[in-house]
Design an enzyme around this catalytic site. Structure first.
Site, PDB file in Angstrom:
ATOM      1  N   GLU A   4      -0.267 -32.802  70.057  1.00 36.91           N
ATOM      2  CA  GLU A   4       0.283 -33.307  68.795  1.00 36.91           C
ATOM      3  C   GLU A   4       0.360 -34.838  68.808  1.00 36.91           C
ATOM      4  O   GLU A   4       0.740 -35.439  69.807  1.00 36.91           O
ATOM      5  CB  GLU A   4       1.689 -32.734  68.560  1.00 36.91           C
ATOM      6  CG  GLU A   4       1.699 -31.226  68.400  1.00 36.91           C
ATOM      7  CD  GLU A   4       3.040 -30.689  67.899  1.00 36.91           C
ATOM      8  OE1 GLU A   4       3.032 -29.657  67.209  1.00 36.91           O
ATOM      9  OE2 GLU A   4       4.089 -31.296  68.201  1.00 36.91           O
ATOM     10  N   ARG A  11       0.852 -23.291  74.315  1.00 35.63           N
ATOM     11  CA  ARG A  11       0.897 -21.894  73.847  1.00 35.63           C
ATOM     12  C   ARG A  11       0.061 -21.774  72.582  1.00 35.63           C
ATOM     13  O   ARG A  11      -0.431 -22.774  72.071  1.00 35.63           O
ATOM     14  CB  ARG A  11       2.340 -21.552  73.502  1.00 35.63           C
ATOM     15  CG  ARG A  11       2.892 -22.599  72.515  1.00 35.63           C
ATOM     16  CD  ARG A  11       4.252 -22.257  71.979  1.00 35.63           C
ATOM     17  NE  ARG A  11       4.934 -23.388  71.389  1.00 35.63           N
ATOM     18  CZ  ARG A  11       4.841 -23.776  70.124  1.00 35.63           C
ATOM     19  NH1 ARG A  11       4.037 -23.135  69.291  1.00 35.63           N
ATOM     20  NH2 ARG A  11       5.521 -24.817  69.677  1.00 35.63           N
TER      21      ARG A  11
HETATM   22  P1  ADP Z   1       4.491 -24.765  66.053  1.00 31.67           P
HETATM   23  O1  ADP Z   1       4.352 -26.017  66.834  1.00 31.67           O
HETATM   24  O2  ADP Z   1       3.622 -23.663  66.530  1.00 31.67           O
HETATM   25  O3  ADP Z   1       4.429 -25.033  64.630  1.00 31.67           O
HETATM   26  P2  ADP Z   1       7.336 -24.437  65.946  1.00 31.67           P
HETATM   27  O4  ADP Z   1       7.852 -25.749  66.376  1.00 31.67           O
HETATM   28  O5  ADP Z   1       7.448 -24.040  64.536  1.00 31.67           O
HETATM   29  O6  ADP Z   1       5.879 -24.242  66.478  1.00 31.67           O
HETATM   30  O7  ADP Z   1       7.984 -23.319  66.834  1.00 31.67           O
HETATM   31  C1  ADP Z   1       7.577 -21.970  66.766  1.00 31.67           C
HETATM   32  C2  ADP Z   1       8.697 -21.101  67.223  1.00 31.67           C
HETATM   33  O8  ADP Z   1       8.990 -21.352  68.576  1.00 31.67           O
HETATM   34  C3  ADP Z   1       9.993 -21.330  66.487  1.00 31.67           C
HETATM   35  O9  ADP Z   1      10.655 -20.089  66.401  1.00 31.67           O
HETATM   36  C4  ADP Z   1      10.752 -22.281  67.364  1.00 31.67           C
HETATM   37  O10 ADP Z   1      12.125 -22.167  67.164  1.00 31.67           O
HETATM   38  C5  ADP Z   1      10.329 -21.799  68.730  1.00 31.67           C
HETATM   39  N1  ADP Z   1      10.293 -22.887  69.705  1.00 31.67           N
HETATM   40  C6  ADP Z   1       9.456 -23.934  69.719  1.00 31.67           C
HETATM   41  N2  ADP Z   1       9.681 -24.754  70.763  1.00 31.67           N
HETATM   42  C7  ADP Z   1      10.706 -24.194  71.446  1.00 31.67           C
HETATM   43  C8  ADP Z   1      11.429 -24.555  72.637  1.00 31.67           C
HETATM   44  N3  ADP Z   1      11.168 -25.658  73.339  1.00 31.67           N
HETATM   45  N4  ADP Z   1      12.415 -23.738  73.031  1.00 31.67           N
HETATM   46  C9  ADP Z   1      12.713 -22.626  72.340  1.00 31.67           C
HETATM   47  N5  ADP Z   1      12.091 -22.232  71.223  1.00 31.67           N
HETATM   48  C10 ADP Z   1      11.100 -22.995  70.773  1.00 31.67           C
HETATM   49  P1  ADP Z   2       9.169 -30.491  68.239  1.00 31.09           P
HETATM   50  O1  ADP Z   2       9.122 -30.159  69.686  1.00 31.09           O
HETATM   51  O2  ADP Z   2      10.446 -30.144  67.604  1.00 31.09           O
HETATM   52  O3  ADP Z   2       7.947 -29.996  67.546  1.00 31.09           O
HETATM   53  P2  ADP Z   2       7.946 -33.152  68.038  1.00 31.09           P
HETATM   54  O4  ADP Z   2       8.087 -34.223  69.057  1.00 31.09           O
HETATM   55  O5  ADP Z   2       6.633 -32.459  67.990  1.00 31.09           O
HETATM   56  O6  ADP Z   2       9.100 -32.104  68.221  1.00 31.09           O
HETATM   57  O7  ADP Z   2       8.269 -33.763  66.617  1.00 31.09           O
HETATM   58  C1  ADP Z   2       8.396 -32.961  65.473  1.00 31.09           C
HETATM   59  C2  ADP Z   2       8.289 -33.818  64.236  1.00 31.09           C
HETATM   60  O8  ADP Z   2       9.321 -34.823  64.209  1.00 31.09           O
HETATM   61  C3  ADP Z   2       6.999 -34.618  64.125  1.00 31.09           C
HETATM   62  O9  ADP Z   2       5.965 -33.868  63.550  1.00 31.09           O
HETATM   63  C4  ADP Z   2       7.422 -35.771  63.251  1.00 31.09           C
HETATM   64  O10 ADP Z   2       7.437 -35.425  61.894  1.00 31.09           O
HETATM   65  C5  ADP Z   2       8.837 -36.048  63.710  1.00 31.09           C
HETATM   66  N1  ADP Z   2       8.849 -37.067  64.761  1.00 31.09           N
HETATM   67  C6  ADP Z   2       8.886 -36.847  66.083  1.00 31.09           C
HETATM   68  N2  ADP Z   2       8.882 -38.009  66.771  1.00 31.09           N
HETATM   69  C7  ADP Z   2       8.824 -39.006  65.852  1.00 31.09           C
HETATM   70  C8  ADP Z   2       8.782 -40.432  65.913  1.00 31.09           C
HETATM   71  N3  ADP Z   2       8.807 -41.079  67.073  1.00 31.09           N
HETATM   72  N4  ADP Z   2       8.724 -41.117  64.747  1.00 31.09           N
HETATM   73  C9  ADP Z   2       8.708 -40.472  63.569  1.00 31.09           C
HETATM   74  N5  ADP Z   2       8.733 -39.142  63.446  1.00 31.09           N
HETATM   75  C10 ADP Z   2       8.790 -38.398  64.563  1.00 31.09           C
HETATM   76 MG    MG Z   3       6.014 -30.541  67.991  1.00 28.13          MG
END
Ligand code: ADP
Ligand code: ADP
Ligand code: MG
Length: 460
Positions: free
Chosen positions: A278, A295
């Site tokens: 990402e 995953r």
């Molecule tokens: P994607 O990146 O596939 O769009 P999401 O961020 O929407 O994934 O997460 C998919 C599912 O996995 C959600 O139910 C979210 O709550 C769960 N999930 C994602 N990351 C974690 C984590 N680090 N620990 C526990 N649950 C997670």
């Molecule tokens: P998660 O594990 O919950 O998916 P991510 O690190 O992938 O967390 O971030 C999820 C979302 O949060 C990103 O798609 C973006 O929209 C926002 N985000 C995360 N980090 C930043 C950042 N440094 N600046 C701006 N937006 C962010």
């Molecule tokens: Mg993410």
């Protein structure tokens, strides 16, 4: 060839995995909690084993019970789906030690990308840009203040173990930083059992663009293009599409660079199986690494639609030790695909979760429409798990065609008895900026009429 696979998950992704297994002539074992006895994955699998009570801590997260079930059913492999134990290196290890293949990355790769802070360091080593930020964990308020001063506000405080948009807070000054530091820690401890946080620069007006990776156990790594997931609410994706309008129109040279960067990260981590790298992209065409999802991802179907490659089948074949039969040059992209996540939430009441019984259920069909769902008429959505009940995917010859099909399909979707996000997604599909393909992660907040920054800070 595997003869039998246990699916350590529930909901739409369990159904999706069972479908792939059936097409590969592999027998399937479902596991379920007491709340999921009437769930579709239980009906569709060849065998089903109850593994405990409704809370996931007493069922889907119980490694001991999953392994017992796998041993009783005598399976060759376990597919973990997404969420739950899918990114747990210890679980992958236990599987391998019990002679059960884990359908996912090796524990070595998982450890190399164990959390967001470690992954940042690895990306940096791979020569991939990361948002400026802390070198590792932030241990106290003083460290938070010094880091924010060094990189400059706004900053993002993020849980190293975070996921699903939880455990992160934006901060624009010292006061919101200290507040956000503590709330992010508390939220992360509760959600992930890990209160570790780090700080990175808050990238303004960002686009979320990710690359799908496939890597076999022989060192072959390819990418299957990008997905634009900038349509998000509270950092959680709602609508995804491929190809990305931003990379098609504004930053045409980025696709190649980002694809290469994604592969470099996967190589550095000795990655195997399917994964997603990402990134966020700013308004000037700078891209920054965010994290690797180790995953299968929720939005994987849109990539399948434009490449014609079944990602779950690839995961299974890779786990069996098969070499990739597709080279980077073989990957071609045709048409356009969009996914809407249909959640059991009330979009007119701040997206309050709406579990309950589905009375009537009619899902859209016709050319170019795919529905990945475990929902049916008479099904009661339990309140214990996430609110995703269906993924509606449309495929068209170009973006406009895919959007027209999506609007048409959303209009056909009839789900009564519970509230869903379908009306909200209809509004997104009608928005002129969305139609033009001009949007960033601020889109929803703008659509809802509030400044995203205020919403996030208010929560903090
Ligand atoms: P994607 O990146 O596939 O769009 P999401 O961020 O929407 O994934 O997460 C998919 C599912 O996995 C959600 O139910 C979210 O709550 C769960 N999930 C994602 N990351 C974690 C984590 N680090 N620990 C526990 N649950 C997670
Ligand atoms: P998660 O594990 O919950 O998916 P991510 O690190 O992938 O967390 O971030 C999820 C979302 O949060 C990103 O798609 C973006 O929209 C926002 N985000 C995360 N980090 C930043 C950042 N440094 N600046 C701006 N937006 C962010
Ligand atoms: Mg993410």
């Amino acid at each position: 060839m595997f003869e039998k696979v246990l699916v350590a998950n529930r909901g739409e992704i369990a159904v999706r995995i069972i479908r792939a297994c059936k097409e590969l002539n592999i027998r399937t074992v479902a596991v379920y909690s007491e709340a999921d006895i009437n769930s579709m994955h239980v009906q569709l699998a060849d065998e089903a084993i109850c593994i405990g009570k409704a809370p996931s801590s007493e069922s889907y997260l119980r490694i001991d019970r999953l392994i017992s079930a796998a041993e009783i059913a005598d399976v060759d492999a376990i597919h973990p789906g997404y969420g739950f134990l899918s990114e747990n290196a210890h679980f992958a290890d236990v599987c391998e030690n019990c002679n059960i293949r884990f359908i996912g990355p090796s524990s070595r790769a998982m450890n190399a990308l164990e959390n967001k802070a470690i992954s940042r360091t690895l990306a940096k080593k791979a020569g991939v840009p990361i948002p400026p930020g802390s070198d590792g964990l932030i241990e106290n308020e003083q460290e938070a203040l010094t880091t924010a001063k060094r990189i400059g506000y706004p900053v993002m405080i993020k849980a190293i173990a975070g996921g699903g948009g939880r455990g992160m807070r934006a901060a624009h000054n010292d006061i919101s930083l200290i507040k956000g530091y503590h709330t992010a820690r508390t939220e992360a401890e509760k959600a992930f059992g890990n209160s570790g946080v780090y700080i990175e620069k808050f990238i303004e007006n960002p686009h979320h663009i990710e690359f799908q990776i496939l890597a076999d156990t022989r060192g072959n790594i390819i990418h299957l293009g990008e997905r634009d997931c900038s349509i998000q609410r509270r950092n959680q994706k709602i609508v995804e599409e491929t190809p990305s309008p931003l990379l098609d129109n504004k930053f045409r040279d980025l696709r190649k660079k980002m694809g290469k960067a994604a592969i470099n990260i996967a190589k550095m981590a000795h990655y195997t199986n399917a994964g997603t790298v990402e990134f966020i992209v700013d308004d000037h065409g700078n891209f920054y690494f965010l994290e690797v999802n180790k995953r299968i991802q929720v939005e994987h179907p849109i990539t399948e639609e434009v490449t014609g490659i079944d990602l779950v089948k690839q995961q299974i074949l890779i786990a069996m030790g098969e070499p990739l039969r597709i080279s980077q040059g073989d990957v071609t992209f045709k048409g356009h695909a969009i996914e809407c996540r249909v959640n059991a939430e009330d979009p007119f009441d701040d997206f309050r979760p709406c579990p309950g019984r589905i009375d009537m259920y009619y899902s859209p069909g016709g050319r170019g429409v795919r529905v990945d769902s475990h929902a049916y008429a008479g099904y009661t959505i339990p309140s214990h798990y996430d609110s995703l009940i269906s993924k509606l995917i449309t495929y068209g010859k170009d973006r406009r065609d895919a959007m027209d099909k999506m609007s048409r399909a959303l209009g056909e979707y009839m789900i009564t008895g519970i509230k869903t996000t379908v009306p909200f997604e209809q509004a997104i599909l009608q928005d002129p900026n969305f139609r033009r393909g001009v949007y960033s992660t601020n889109f929803i907040e703008q659509l809802l009429g509030g400044a995203r920054r205020e919403l996030i800070e208010e929560k903090a």
